[in-house]
Design an enzyme around this catalytic site. Structure first.
Site, short mmCIF file in Angstrom:
data_model
loop_
_atom_site.label_atom_id
_atom_site.label_comp_id
_atom_site.label_asym_id
_atom_site.label_seq_id
_atom_site.Cartn_x
_atom_site.Cartn_y
_atom_site.Cartn_z
N ARG A 1 0.82 -1.23 0.00
CA ARG A 1 0.00 0.00 0.00
C ARG A 1 0.84 1.27 0.00
O ARG A 1 0.40 2.33 0.42
CB ARG A 1 -0.97 0.02 1.17
CG ARG A 1 -1.98 -1.11 1.10
CD ARG A 1 -3.13 -0.90 2.05
NE ARG A 1 -3.97 -2.08 2.03
CZ ARG A 1 -3.71 -3.16 2.77
NH1 ARG A 1 -2.69 -3.20 3.59
NH2 ARG A 1 -4.51 -4.20 2.67
N LYS B 1 2.80 11.82 -10.79
CA LYS B 1 1.97 10.92 -11.61
C LYS B 1 2.76 9.66 -11.90
O LYS B 1 3.89 9.72 -12.39
CB LYS B 1 1.61 11.60 -12.93
CG LYS B 1 0.51 12.61 -12.82
CD LYS B 1 -0.17 12.74 -14.18
CE LYS B 1 -0.33 14.16 -14.61
NZ LYS B 1 -0.72 14.26 -16.02
N GLU C 1 9.78 19.75 -24.53
CA GLU C 1 9.01 20.08 -23.32
C GLU C 1 9.61 21.31 -22.63
O GLU C 1 8.88 22.12 -22.06
CB GLU C 1 8.98 18.89 -22.36
CG GLU C 1 8.37 17.61 -22.94
CD GLU C 1 6.84 17.53 -22.92
OE1 GLU C 1 6.19 18.53 -22.51
OE2 GLU C 1 6.30 16.49 -23.33
N LYS D 1 7.76 23.29 -14.22
CA LYS D 1 6.93 22.15 -13.80
C LYS D 1 6.69 22.19 -12.29
O LYS D 1 5.56 21.99 -11.82
CB LYS D 1 7.61 20.84 -14.22
CG LYS D 1 6.90 19.57 -13.75
CD LYS D 1 5.76 19.14 -14.64
CE LYS D 1 4.96 17.98 -14.05
NZ LYS D 1 4.97 16.78 -14.82
N GLU E 1 -4.26 18.78 -11.30
CA GLU E 1 -4.57 19.11 -12.69
C GLU E 1 -5.99 19.62 -12.88
O GLU E 1 -6.76 19.09 -13.68
CB GLU E 1 -4.35 17.86 -13.57
CG GLU E 1 -4.19 18.21 -15.02
CD GLU E 1 -3.57 17.07 -15.81
OE1 GLU E 1 -4.21 16.59 -16.73
OE2 GLU E 1 -2.45 16.67 -15.49
N ARG F 1 -2.32 23.34 -14.10
CA ARG F 1 -1.56 22.22 -14.65
C ARG F 1 -1.97 21.92 -16.09
O ARG F 1 -1.20 21.34 -16.86
CB ARG F 1 -1.70 20.98 -13.75
CG ARG F 1 -0.53 20.03 -13.89
CD ARG F 1 -0.40 19.09 -12.70
NE ARG F 1 0.51 18.00 -13.02
CZ ARG F 1 0.92 17.09 -12.14
NH1 ARG F 1 0.51 17.14 -10.91
NH2 ARG F 1 1.74 16.13 -12.52
N ASN G 1 -0.40 21.22 -20.95
CA ASN G 1 -0.92 20.49 -22.11
C ASN G 1 -0.74 21.24 -23.43
O ASN G 1 -1.16 20.76 -24.47
CB ASN G 1 -2.40 20.17 -21.91
CG ASN G 1 -2.58 19.00 -20.98
OD1 ASN G 1 -1.77 18.09 -20.94
ND2 ASN G 1 -3.64 19.03 -20.20
N HIS H 1 -0.16 19.48 -26.66
CA HIS H 1 -0.51 18.08 -26.43
C HIS H 1 -1.87 17.69 -27.00
O HIS H 1 -2.10 16.52 -27.25
CB HIS H 1 -0.46 17.76 -24.94
CG HIS H 1 0.94 17.62 -24.41
ND1 HIS H 1 1.84 18.66 -24.44
CD2 HIS H 1 1.61 16.56 -23.87
CE1 HIS H 1 2.99 18.25 -23.92
NE2 HIS H 1 2.88 16.98 -23.57
N HIS I 1 -0.94 14.62 -28.99
CA HIS I 1 -1.46 13.29 -28.64
C HIS I 1 -2.23 12.68 -29.80
O HIS I 1 -2.13 11.48 -30.06
CB HIS I 1 -2.38 13.37 -27.43
CG HIS I 1 -1.65 13.45 -26.13
ND1 HIS I 1 -2.19 14.07 -25.02
CD2 HIS I 1 -0.44 12.99 -25.74
CE1 HIS I 1 -1.33 13.98 -24.01
NE2 HIS I 1 -0.25 13.35 -24.43
N HIS J 1 7.52 11.19 -28.36
CA HIS J 1 6.51 12.07 -27.77
C HIS J 1 6.87 13.55 -27.97
O HIS J 1 6.05 14.34 -28.44
CB HIS J 1 6.34 11.73 -26.29
CG HIS J 1 5.46 12.67 -25.55
ND1 HIS J 1 4.09 12.71 -25.74
CD2 HIS J 1 5.75 13.64 -24.64
CE1 HIS J 1 3.58 13.66 -24.97
NE2 HIS J 1 4.57 14.24 -24.29
#
Ligand SMILES: NC(=O)c1ccc[n+]([C@@H]2O[C@H](COP(=O)([O-])OP(=O)(O)OC[C@H]3O[C@@H](n4cnc5c(N)ncnc54)[C@H](O)[C@@H]3O)[C@@H](O)[C@H]2O)c1
Ligand SMILES: [Zn+2]
Length: 352
Positions: free
Chosen positions: A117, A139, A181, A219, A229, A233, A237, A240, A244, A257
């Protein structure tokens, strides 16, 4: 220390970006109060320094090597990590060190979030992308056959420890993808970073810890304002929504990417210019910096505007049928908007 940034979420954690520091990891972990046994989950490319770290941590330390690349962000690798940790009798006070690119950070981070956990996690990124993006923010997760990053958890690390000297073996294309980025961070939030990147020598810039740290700081700031987010945040994007969709249409792995994001930034800047949100000169300025870092800006010819429109409207950033765009208003300042008519997007995509 001036090489240290700080994420303030929860109990908070330092983000150290410097050069030639990897051997000092044990002392840095000690300083943040991490005293348990250490389990290093490392990218196979990092086998030599990883082994040296095992020796300096001493008795009871374990090491598992995993190949980098998106293929490792799956259930099979996750299970290998659980098997390894449990076979080494991992305890609640132990620490998982994720030593590699974003793939290792995400999958080992998710293992740390879930085994027993949750045990403590240290992110030690070894790609530029992982330094400026994935190692900070908590994340973690893996891919599912039905979509990228579909399974995961927020699990903040106790320390992010980035040594830019480890980037010298990184292939040029991977390096450029990381710069995409960093350039994005300049455009959305830090005009000085953008100017510094525009003036730097792209072949050696990664070796400048101050420049990389400045890109990481964006960041860190955004995560500090908005950990889950909800609003700020979303600015990350930028590039993106289109990027994406390009990745999805081409199939993952055709473009890196960061390369897809560079094309996405180019198209989204043109959308911002068409909306008169930003000056047309911003598009040209951004193009010149992207090209300086050997990044693509043109939509691959096999993708049509119609396909791109369809995929974008199915994106997870779509809220009540409307795409939420992160768009630049000026260099160093971006905004979130839903007021982008679809016919304008289509016009930009077809006009090229
Ligand atoms: N968690 C987040 O917030 C977040 C944010 C952005 C991206 N990501 C994830 O990050 C992943 C991409 O990360 P990446 O670009 O680092 O990919 P990666 O981890 O696959 O690394 C790219 C390649 O470089 C190799 N490599 C790593 N370090 C090296 C070094 N120092 N020298 C030589 N080779 C080295 C790896 O083995 C791999 O082949 C994606 O899965 C993406 O979803 C996560
Ligand atoms: Zn990205």
């Amino acid at each position: 220390m001036n090489d240290t940034l700080r994420v303030t979420v929860g109990t908070g954690y330092p983000v150290i970006v410097a050069s030639d520091i990897w051997r000092e990891l044990p002392a840095a972990m000690h300083e943040v109060g991490l005293r348990g046994r250490v389990h290093i989950i490392a990218d196979a490319q990092m086998a030599v320094p990883a082994q040296a770290l095992v020796e300096s941590f001493g008795e009871g330390t374990s090491l598992l090597l995993i190949p980098g690349g998106e293929g490792s962000k799956d259930m099979h690798t996750l299970m290998r990590i659980y098997d390894h940790l449990l076979a080494h009798r991992v305890e609640r006070r132990d620490i998982v060190v994720a030593f590699g690119g974003g793939v290792i950070g995400d999958v080992a981070g998710y293992a740390a979030a879930t085994v027993l956990r949750g045990v403590a996690l240290v992110q030690m990124p070894t790609t530029l992308l992982a330094m400026v993006d994935s190692a900070v923010g908590g994340k973690t997760g893996i891919n599912h056959a039905l979509g990228k990053n579909m399974i995961g958890a927020f699990h903040q690390p106790r320390l992010v420890y980035a040594d830019v000297s480890l980037l010298k073996t990184l292939p040029q294309r991977e390096l450029a993808a990381g710069w995409a980025e960093a350039i994005k961070h300049g455009v959305i939030r830090d005009a000085q970073l953008f100017a510094d990147l525009a003036g730097a020598d792209p072949t050696t810039a990664f070796f400048d810890p101050a420049l990389v740290r400045r890109a990481v700081a964006v960041k860190v700031d955004v995560v500090n304002i908005d950990v889950y987010e909800q609003a700020e945040r979303m600015l990350l994007n930028y590039g993106h929504t289109v990027g994406h969709a390009i990745e999805q249409l081409l199939g993952y792995g055709v473009l890196l990417h960061g390369e897809a994001i560079a094309i996405g930034m180019h198209i989204e800047a043109r959308i911002a210019a068409a909306l008169q949100l930003c000056a047309p000169a911003l598009v040209d300025l951004q193009t010149s910096v992207l090209e300086r870092y050997h990044l693509p800006t043109q939509l691959p010819s096999q993708i049509s505007a119609r396909q791109l429109m369809d995929v974008m409207q199915r994106d997870k950033k779509v809220l009540a049928g409307q795409i939420r765009w992160a768009l630049p208003a000026s260099i160093g300042h971006a905004v979130i908007t839903r007021d982008v008519p679809l016919d304008l997007v289509e016009r930009v995509l077809t006009s090229n």
